[in-house]
Every structure is written in C-alpha cells, then in structure tokens.
Design a protein around this motif. Structure first.
Motif, mmCIF file in Angstrom:
data_model
loop_
_atom_site.group_PDB
_atom_site.id
_atom_site.type_symbol
_atom_site.label_atom_id
_atom_site.label_comp_id
_atom_site.label_asym_id
_atom_site.label_seq_id
_atom_site.Cartn_x
_atom_site.Cartn_y
_atom_site.Cartn_z
ATOM 1 N N TYR A 1 -2.149 4.059 9.362
ATOM 2 C CA TYR A 1 -0.769 3.603 9.519
ATOM 3 C C TYR A 1 -0.024 4.464 10.538
ATOM 4 O O TYR A 1 0.752 3.941 11.352
ATOM 5 N N LEU B 1 0.402 14.373 3.422
ATOM 6 C CA LEU B 1 -0.314 13.215 3.972
ATOM 7 C C LEU B 1 -1.766 13.217 3.511
ATOM 8 O O LEU B 1 -2.386 14.271 3.389
ATOM 9 N N GLN B 2 -2.279 12.040 3.254
ATOM 10 C CA GLN B 2 -3.677 11.842 2.865
ATOM 11 C C GLN B 2 -4.385 11.097 3.996
ATOM 12 O O GLN B 2 -3.741 10.507 4.860
ATOM 13 N N ASP B 3 -5.698 11.101 3.971
ATOM 14 C CA ASP B 3 -6.469 10.380 4.985
ATOM 15 C C ASP B 3 -6.063 8.914 5.071
ATOM 16 O O ASP B 3 -6.086 8.315 6.145
ATOM 17 N N GLU B 4 -5.664 8.344 3.940
ATOM 18 C CA GLU B 4 -5.281 6.934 3.907
ATOM 19 C C GLU B 4 -4.002 6.641 4.693
ATOM 20 O O GLU B 4 -3.751 5.498 5.070
ATOM 21 N N HIS B 5 -3.192 7.664 4.952
ATOM 22 C CA HIS B 5 -1.994 7.498 5.783
ATOM 23 C C HIS B 5 -2.357 7.357 7.267
ATOM 24 O O HIS B 5 -1.592 6.763 8.028
ATOM 25 N N TYR C 1 0.188 4.135 0.766
ATOM 26 C CA TYR C 1 -0.118 4.997 1.907
ATOM 27 C C TYR C 1 0.541 4.497 3.193
ATOM 28 O O TYR C 1 0.488 5.159 4.211
ATOM 29 N N ASN C 2 1.164 3.334 3.129
ATOM 30 C CA ASN C 2 1.949 2.833 4.251
ATOM 31 C C ASN C 2 3.410 3.223 4.037
ATOM 32 O O ASN C 2 4.318 2.470 4.346
ATOM 33 N N ASP D 1 0.839 -1.194 0.000
ATOM 34 C CA ASP D 1 0.000 0.000 0.000
ATOM 35 C C ASP D 1 0.880 1.252 0.000
ATOM 36 O O ASP D 1 1.672 1.456 0.929
#
Length: 108
Positions: A80, A73-77, A22-23, A20
C-alpha cells in the motif's frame, strides 16, 4: 488528535483493500492532509518523504517535521505504501514537472 487514513485511496481500492487494516495509518490532521494531497509519503521503514515541491518554509508552515516517521508498520503495509509513493506522491511530482501544476500552486 489522529485521523484514520487509507494508504491506497478509497476510490482506487477494491472492496478487500478498503477493509484491509494494513491499508491504514493513523495520522495527525496536518500529515493526513499532506498525505492525501501527495505532498508527503512514507518509506517502507516509516520515514517521512517530503515532496521537493515544498520549500523548507512551506514545510514549517504546514507544521510538518521532516524527521517524522510512522512506527509499527508491518510487511503487509508495504504494498500500500508503494502504491501511494508511485501513484499518489509521484503523480503530483510528474504533474509539476510537466507543467500541469503551476510552481506556485502549493502555498500553505
């Protein structure tokens, strides 16, 4: 120089999380090492959080800037980063507070 860094460590991640994007973060070597060691982490807004275990002198010797932040940074980060704060950063603090790590163990 920047290093690609998994936020949730490879050893703790499943195959989907390992791949991923975002990780991941791009960090300089000093921040990379401190992040891996649980000496720093990042808030959802990207602000650097430095362990209370580190004195100002140690932070300076490590070349860390307490005002540093990660951008983009995005919400998907966020899941993590929450994992890192709760499972990597917090474990170092807990080990220190329970005496599993000697107070002088971190001496850059």
């Amino acid at each position: 120089l920047l290093r690609a860094k998994h936020i949730k460590p490879w050893r703790d991640a499943d195959n989907r999380e390992r791949l991923d994007p975002y990780n991941g973060l791009l960090l300089s070597p000093a921040y990379d090492a401190a992040f891996d060691a649980g000496l720093v982490t990042f808030a959802e807004g990207g602000q650097l959080i430095v362990s209370a275990r580190l004195t100002r002198s140690q932070v300076d010797r490590l070349g860390l800037d307490p005002a540093a932040r990660v951008t983009g940074l995005q919400d998907e980060h966020h899941p993590y980063l929450a994992y890192h704060r709760e499972e990597v950063f917090a474990l170092l603090i807990a080990a220190y507070l329970t005496g599993l790590i000697h107070p002088n163990a971190v001496q850059p």
